[in-house]
Design a protein around this motif. Sequence first.
Motif, mmCIF file in Angstrom:
data_model
loop_
_atom_site.group_PDB
_atom_site.id
_atom_site.type_symbol
_atom_site.label_atom_id
_atom_site.label_comp_id
_atom_site.label_asym_id
_atom_site.label_seq_id
_atom_site.Cartn_x
_atom_site.Cartn_y
_atom_site.Cartn_z
ATOM 1 N N SER A 1 0.821 -1.213 0.000
ATOM 2 C CA SER A 1 0.000 0.000 0.000
ATOM 3 C C SER A 1 0.857 1.266 0.000
ATOM 4 N N VAL A 2 2.116 1.129 0.449
ATOM 5 C CA VAL A 2 3.009 2.281 0.489
ATOM 6 C C VAL A 2 3.703 2.441 -0.862
ATOM 7 N N LYS A 3 3.584 3.621 -1.440
ATOM 8 C CA LYS A 3 4.198 3.903 -2.727
ATOM 9 C C LYS A 3 5.449 4.747 -2.529
ATOM 10 N N ARG A 4 6.502 4.385 -3.231
ATOM 11 C CA ARG A 4 7.763 5.119 -3.156
ATOM 12 C C ARG A 4 8.412 5.123 -4.542
ATOM 13 N N PRO A 5 9.303 6.048 -4.808
ATOM 14 C CA PRO A 5 9.993 6.055 -6.095
ATOM 15 C C PRO A 5 10.741 4.742 -6.335
ATOM 16 N N GLY A 6 10.809 4.319 -7.575
ATOM 17 C CA GLY A 6 11.501 3.087 -7.902
ATOM 18 C C GLY A 6 12.963 3.110 -7.506
ATOM 19 N N SER A 7 13.568 4.294 -7.508
ATOM 20 C CA SER A 7 14.981 4.405 -7.134
ATOM 21 C C SER A 7 15.192 4.010 -5.672
ATOM 22 N N TYR A 8 14.205 4.282 -4.815
ATOM 23 C CA TYR A 8 14.332 3.907 -3.406
ATOM 24 C C TYR A 8 14.323 2.385 -3.281
ATOM 25 N N ASP A 9 13.401 1.752 -3.996
ATOM 26 C CA ASP A 9 13.327 0.289 -3.954
ATOM 27 C C ASP A 9 14.597 -0.342 -4.512
ATOM 28 N N ALA A 10 15.149 0.233 -5.577
ATOM 29 C CA ALA A 10 16.370 -0.305 -6.174
ATOM 30 C C ALA A 10 17.525 -0.233 -5.181
ATOM 31 N N TRP A 11 17.594 0.857 -4.435
ATOM 32 C CA TRP A 11 18.652 1.029 -3.430
ATOM 33 C C TRP A 11 18.488 -0.014 -2.323
ATOM 34 N N ILE A 12 17.259 -0.168 -1.835
ATOM 35 C CA ILE A 12 16.984 -1.143 -0.771
ATOM 36 C C ILE A 12 17.296 -2.555 -1.238
ATOM 37 N N ASP A 13 16.907 -2.866 -2.465
ATOM 38 C CA ASP A 13 17.150 -4.206 -3.016
ATOM 39 C C ASP A 13 18.642 -4.514 -3.090
ATOM 40 N N MET A 14 19.447 -3.523 -3.474
ATOM 41 C CA MET A 14 20.888 -3.768 -3.591
ATOM 42 C C MET A 14 21.509 -4.041 -2.230
ATOM 43 N N TYR A 15 21.309 -3.123 -1.282
ATOM 44 C CA TYR A 15 22.019 -3.225 -0.007
ATOM 45 C C TYR A 15 21.376 -4.226 0.961
ATOM 46 N N GLY A 16 20.120 -4.563 0.725
ATOM 47 C CA GLY A 16 19.473 -5.584 1.546
ATOM 48 C C GLY A 16 19.529 -6.960 0.914
ATOM 49 N N GLY A 17 20.171 -7.062 -0.270
ATOM 50 C CA GLY A 17 20.160 -8.296 -1.044
ATOM 51 C C GLY A 17 21.249 -9.288 -0.681
ATOM 52 N N GLU A 18 21.098 -10.506 -1.179
ATOM 53 C CA GLU A 18 22.012 -11.602 -0.870
ATOM 54 C C GLU A 18 23.390 -11.411 -1.500
ATOM 55 N N ASP A 19 23.457 -10.838 -2.687
ATOM 56 C CA ASP A 19 24.747 -10.647 -3.341
ATOM 57 C C ASP A 19 25.638 -9.715 -2.521
ATOM 58 N N PHE A 20 25.055 -8.619 -2.041
ATOM 59 C CA PHE A 20 25.836 -7.686 -1.236
ATOM 60 C C PHE A 20 26.217 -8.328 0.093
ATOM 61 N N GLU A 21 25.324 -9.104 0.671
ATOM 62 C CA GLU A 21 25.606 -9.786 1.939
ATOM 63 C C GLU A 21 26.820 -10.708 1.802
ATOM 64 N N LYS A 22 26.921 -11.406 0.685
ATOM 65 C CA LYS A 22 28.054 -12.296 0.475
ATOM 66 C C LYS A 22 29.362 -11.502 0.432
ATOM 67 N N GLU A 23 29.346 -10.364 -0.267
ATOM 68 C CA GLU A 23 30.535 -9.520 -0.328
ATOM 69 C C GLU A 23 30.944 -9.067 1.074
ATOM 70 N N VAL A 24 29.968 -8.652 1.843
ATOM 71 C CA VAL A 24 30.240 -8.147 3.187
ATOM 72 C C VAL A 24 30.827 -9.246 4.067
ATOM 73 N N LYS A 25 30.259 -10.419 4.012
ATOM 74 C CA LYS A 25 30.758 -11.520 4.829
ATOM 75 C C LYS A 25 32.183 -11.907 4.443
ATOM 76 N N ASP A 26 32.498 -11.825 3.163
ATOM 77 C CA ASP A 26 33.859 -12.098 2.706
ATOM 78 C C ASP A 26 34.832 -11.061 3.267
ATOM 79 N N TYR A 27 34.411 -9.797 3.284
ATOM 80 C CA TYR A 27 35.281 -8.749 3.811
ATOM 81 C C TYR A 27 35.445 -8.898 5.324
ATOM 82 N N ILE A 28 34.364 -9.231 6.022
ATOM 83 C CA ILE A 28 34.440 -9.462 7.468
ATOM 84 C C ILE A 28 35.433 -10.577 7.772
ATOM 85 N N ALA A 29 35.405 -11.641 6.977
ATOM 86 C CA ALA A 29 36.335 -12.758 7.168
ATOM 87 C C ALA A 29 37.780 -12.290 7.008
#
Length: 230
Positions: free
Chosen positions: A153-181
């Motif tokens: 029901s909440v509408k937001r610009p597509g750019s906001y969703d794209a940003w959330i999808d990138m940084y909340g996504g699994e691909d970015f999580e894998k990169e982060v975990k590799d750097y933490i290691a």
Amino acid sequence: MSAQAFWDKTADLIAVTEKHPFLVAMVDGTLDIESFRYYVVQDALYLADFADCLRRLAKNEGVSAQDSERLNSFAKGAEEAELSLHRSFFVEWKISADGAEQMPNCLLYTSYMKRIVATKCHAEGLAVLLPCFWVYMHVGQCMLKLREELGSSVKRPGSYDAWIDMYGGEDFEKEVKDYIAMVDTACKGADETTLKEMEKHFVMSCKLEHMFWDQAQTRMEWPKIVAEGK
């Protein structure tokens, strides 16, 4: 000590950062698009310096060929994945970051991390860059959860969703975990003095991450200097 110990040290600050008004407003759709555009330009300028810092770490004396290759891949990821997202926004908005200057909190952050990478040991350099990975993953996942709770029901610009999808996504999580290691490995070989310095840099970068969003929320500018009599 490990990277998790650094994170635990900043738990109170992280708890505040994940609820930063700028980030929450992105999810609930109330963020002024001009504030987001300001943020994206500043973040593009930041990421260019961030990628440069990663490449400098990759060239440090004593760094293994494997770690050097991984650090260069992190730099490439910052440029090709993260910056490509930003550039797609620029195309959509018909704007450019060319000629833009880093605003106060952005310059404070990049200057700090560049100084640590250039003048301190490799382990400290790794630590000062870690919050950019970890904090973004954490707030991205928090925002993803909030978006799911708010529903369609909440509408937001597509750019906001794209940003959330990138940084909340699994691909970015894998990169982060590799750097933490990688940081964890550096911790194992560090003496007590170096570990304390690593923790100090991690905490400072977490503060600067929060201030980066403060800057975007207010669209901070440099003072305007007008010549007398003009």
